[in-house]
Design an enzyme around this catalytic site. Sequence first.
Site, PDB file in Angstrom:
ATOM      1  N   HIS A 198      12.252  -8.070   7.592  1.00 25.22           N
ATOM      2  CA  HIS A 198      10.958  -7.471   7.929  1.00 25.22           C
ATOM      3  C   HIS A 198      10.523  -6.627   6.722  1.00 25.22           C
ATOM      4  CE1 HIS A 198       8.250  -4.572   9.945  1.00 25.22           C
ATOM      5  NE2 HIS A 198       8.103  -5.480  10.894  1.00 25.22           N
ATOM      6  N   ASP A 233      19.470  -3.721  10.130  1.00 30.61           N
ATOM      7  CA  ASP A 233      18.228  -3.519  10.872  1.00 30.61           C
ATOM      8  C   ASP A 233      18.440  -4.118  12.263  1.00 30.61           C
ATOM      9  OD1 ASP A 233      15.764  -3.710  12.046  1.00 30.61           O
ATOM     10  OD2 ASP A 233      14.747  -4.621  10.331  1.00 30.61           O
ATOM     11  N   GLN A 283      15.244  -5.830  16.206  1.00 33.44           N
ATOM     12  CA  GLN A 283      15.104  -6.948  17.131  1.00 33.44           C
ATOM     13  C   GLN A 283      16.347  -7.165  17.973  1.00 33.44           C
ATOM     14  OE1 GLN A 283      12.601  -8.779  18.042  1.00 33.44           O
ATOM     15  NE2 GLN A 283      11.195  -7.818  16.610  1.00 33.44           N
ATOM     16  N   LYS A 285      10.837  -0.938  21.174  1.00 35.61           N
ATOM     17  CA  LYS A 285      11.186  -2.336  21.418  1.00 35.61           C
ATOM     18  C   LYS A 285      12.245  -2.492  22.518  1.00 35.61           C
ATOM     19  CE  LYS A 285      10.073  -3.789  16.753  1.00 35.61           C
ATOM     20  NZ  LYS A 285       9.044  -4.782  16.439  1.00 35.61           N
ATOM     21  N   CYS A 304       5.098  -9.656   9.437  1.00 38.00           N
ATOM     22  CA  CYS A 304       5.716  -8.714   8.494  1.00 38.00           C
ATOM     23  C   CYS A 304       6.939  -9.323   7.828  1.00 38.00           C
ATOM     24  CB  CYS A 304       6.094  -7.413   9.186  1.00 38.00           C
ATOM     25  SG  CYS A 304       4.698  -6.541   9.865  1.00 38.00           S
TER      26      CYS A 304
END
Lengths: 146, 146, 408, 408
Positions: free
Chosen positions: C120, C197, C200, C223, C363
């Site tokens: 991202h 990261d 997600q 999220k 992104c």
Amino acid sequence: METSNFYNEILTEHNIRPYHKHDMPDATFSLNGVNPSCGDDITLKLKVVDDVIEDASFIGDGCAISQASADIMADMVIGRSKEEALRLAEMFIRMIKGSVTNEEIDELEEAGALKDISHMPARVKCAVLGWHTLQEIFEKNEDANT
Amino acid sequence: METSNFYNEILTEHNIRPYHKHDMPDATFSLNGVNPSCGDDITLKLKVVDDVIEDASFIGDGCAISQASADIMADMVIGRSKEEALRLAEMFIRMIKGSVTNEEIDELEEAGALKDISHMPARVKCAVLGWHTLQEIFEKNEDANT
Amino acid sequence: MSINVNISHREDFPLLRDSNIVYLDNAATSQKPDCVIEAVEEFYHKHNANPLRGFYELAMLATEQLENSRTTVKEFINAKFEEEVIFTKGTTESINLIANSYGMNFLGEGDEILISIMEHHCNILPWQFVASKTGAVLKYLECDMDGLISDTAIEEAITDKTKIVAITQLSNVLGRENPIARITKTAHEHGAIVVMDAAQSVVHVKIDVQALDVDFMAFSGHKIMSPMGIGILYGKKELLNKMPPFLRGGEMIESVTRTDAVFAQLPYKFEAGTDNASGAVGLMAAINYINSIGMEYMHERTLMLTKMCFDAICKIPHIHIIGAKDSNNHNGIISFTIDNVHPHDVSQILSESNVCVRAGHHCAQPLCDFLGFKSCTRASFMFYNTQEDIDTFIKSLSGIRKMMGYGD
Amino acid sequence: MSINVNISHREDFPLLRDSNIVYLDNAATSQKPDCVIEAVEEFYHKHNANPLRGFYELAMLATEQLENSRTTVKEFINAKFEEEVIFTKGTTESINLIANSYGMNFLGEGDEILISIMEHHCNILPWQFVASKTGAVLKYLECDMDGLISDTAIEEAITDKTKIVAITQLSNVLGRENPIARITKTAHEHGAIVVMDAAQSVVHVKIDVQALDVDFMAFSGHKIMSPMGIGILYGKKELLNKMPPFLRGGEMIESVTRTDAVFAQLPYKFEAGTDNASGAVGLMAAINYINSIGMEYMHERTLMLTKMCFDAICKIPHIHIIGAKDSNNHNGIISFTIDNVHPHDVSQILSESNVCVRAGHHCAQPLCDFLGFKSCTRASFMFYNTQEDIDTFIKSLSGIRKMMGYGD
Ligand SMILES: Cc1ncc(COP(=O)(O)O)c(C=O)c1O
Ligand SMILES: Cc1ncc(COP(=O)(O)O)c(C=O)c1O
């Protein structure tokens, strides 16, 4: 949390008329302890001979709890061995964390007057400052002293 | 906002069977216009003689709205003077912002099919890309051309 | 685990309950259950004060809520210590913090930063910045067309020059889970640290920072059904301890003079300014909700919905799914292209049937370039989606080419 | 304006309405009215989506809410352009952004940064950092014991070497309003820019960034009755345009390649990551609430409460108010010391009567040093406080020395 009960006579007396708040020219140990975020600041002085605390005093300033607690501590540790003092420190800190027995509180004598701090997270640091400094003195000097 | 009405025949026709999507070797002006965030990308080509747009075409790709709008624009400006084309551009952009009269929409002919974009803020950039590029061509070349 | 597709959790989510919205943009942000919205409300009704500052009861309650949330997060990600959990405003701030505080101070000329091609933008731009300022070199770890990062690729990309490997646990375009433990092992062998990261993955994969052995990890509350404006940075204590602060101000100091300052202990060193306590409370409620539903159950249900949708899309001509051929490698994320129809038009036409999907580069422009498209449409699922959602989506999707004027 | 002390606004605030709390820590954070809490709730019930990203209706609603909030803030502070209003998580982030993006890039060896002695740590530490990195010199603009910054002090402190003047509009310890317009004029004559910390002032003073002619301005939502986790950076367009981004990630780019990125236009260039749309919506509701009550009315009421309290404290022996002798210069903030009683004990004893005040250095250690104390107690008022609040406070305050064992 009843504050008016909390600021009891033991505490206020030790705060405004401390017995042991004075310098000690012949101290064998001297260590500064601070709670930077609170501004509590004490210098603990001990005269230790053959592992026995012959005299204890402190200078500095801070809130009533930090000052009274240091004064009560000085009172209690004078005449005790290093080991006994450290055992009391450990017990006191446990009391502040809320896990002591009633017998132990009795053993802590006047220091037991601070037991309600366990419900005041913001004041814990104040109450334990003196005792932590005591522990630190003996930890720092463990090698030198054995 | 009725999308199925929105993607009407005028729009889909200009999108999949554009009349003016081709290169123009003898163009007098050529300018690239992009909507970086959308990926819409066209290069507008004009053949201007004596301030009259003799031919207009574009190449590039992007969403149906950007492509159809560019094609409709090319259709409309061919044969018009620079001033007339700029007047239409100004009117079209006003239509997209939701402030035109019905007469003006009529004057915009097929471009009027895009009037509902005024309710779709996210698609405004797509609809005006061709027209903006046209304005830019004339602004950039104002000095050179007068 | 057997999942009953007819059981619906939609009722827990007011936005879904009270509308006919088919919300398939869960990878962008999740909907919030009542319990989270109510937890925030309760905070403002009963506990609102500036945390970490006051000696009065209300301030202590606010502080307690904030710290309870920290403990909840610690357990949720299996961190070793509370002070390894730092509140930020989201993944983007968390990664910028790492780049600015760690990257800018521990990298130099010739060092290498390795990021994957599927990152991202928020895990790309901060490293481009660090590289440009420190003289470090930014390299890319590539996947195959199925989104798989192979062992060979890992072995080749990580060398003794590598100082930082920054990688997403789950791509927001491909949905595939990356072999983080494998990467961490190789990275550590070469003396590099790993930044994960988890924006997600956090809602799909049970994260265990100790088992994965990552050095830093970041995610956003919004999220995983918590309010906006709150996120997490996890970092190993020994690393955080040697890093300078990022944002500077109140709460992160021990003492300040005209010329100098002594910084506070972890985690406060990295939490300058008034903490978003209500956000933290909302995050705690979201984690409690997840625990009550069951992470594994949520994931199984998401996989089942993904499979239903995947299989249905495969039957529509002119549609191409991006990434893995096996729907189990998609973890709730299906990105696709339709021949000759631009994703923005796809998304808008679907919107007509109340279907919410996202279109664009998500992104992740370098990934789009690498895979050879400019933009795509993405449908993303959470456990609260239903079979009906998928039916509506597929029905609308099937008609798009026709609506755009194509014969088939 | 005539203020009726018996009219109470307490009913608008659930935390106050449903308890007997005497909340006098408003300078730390404000309580939130129902309309703000409900606005956040409504956002999650009806408009929740990732703003600025989607083409579907829900995403457009979320975007619209975010941008409406921006417009509301623009009008509230009288900015010239919408894009001069940037959403951050609070004052601290806003000032760090200015320091890192402007300070680090436009200052050099020998340049001077001037800040006042009464700054909050968040307007000190970032400048200490910039000074240490760029070789600029950090200087202090001093006030007198009443908290007044004199014209002479301003004229002497600002020179042609000064590049940045960073100053609070209202000290969180003294409550006195600083002569910002005067400072801006002098600063601009010398080619310096002015950064105004409006964290405290925003709820007391009607801010007009154009009339004050400040170059940057920052405030936090949570101090003006909006939710936590949202704040504002205002900057003049021409300055913001020439500054590089601070946080980097999604939303703040036009395009990204493996090695490079083109940044988005204002305001998005400075809003990396998912915007806290629900926070922005809460902030909008708070500003609408303020406008409905009337800023001027709120301020008059606060001044009246301040005066009542000030006069009563003056009558208690052994208590010393810090700063101005005229209560009208205190704008809802009264800081004081009690002879031989530590502020932490004061605060705790007051807490027994449900009185919430703050004790400590108030994130302004250089000011405390300068004025000659280590810490103090602060009572701070908002228009929703009542005469009863003050009575309870004064009663409890009067008994403190006695409770601590002193004769009087
Ligand atoms: C004058 C002043 N500036 C800045 C701040 C910092 O605000 P925040 O903690 O919301 O970033 C405060 C409040 O704590 C303040 O009083
Ligand atoms: C993989 C990944 N990383 C980071 C982010 C950024 O999260 P945020 O915008 O909440 O900072 C996202 C979501 O947008 C994402 O999908």
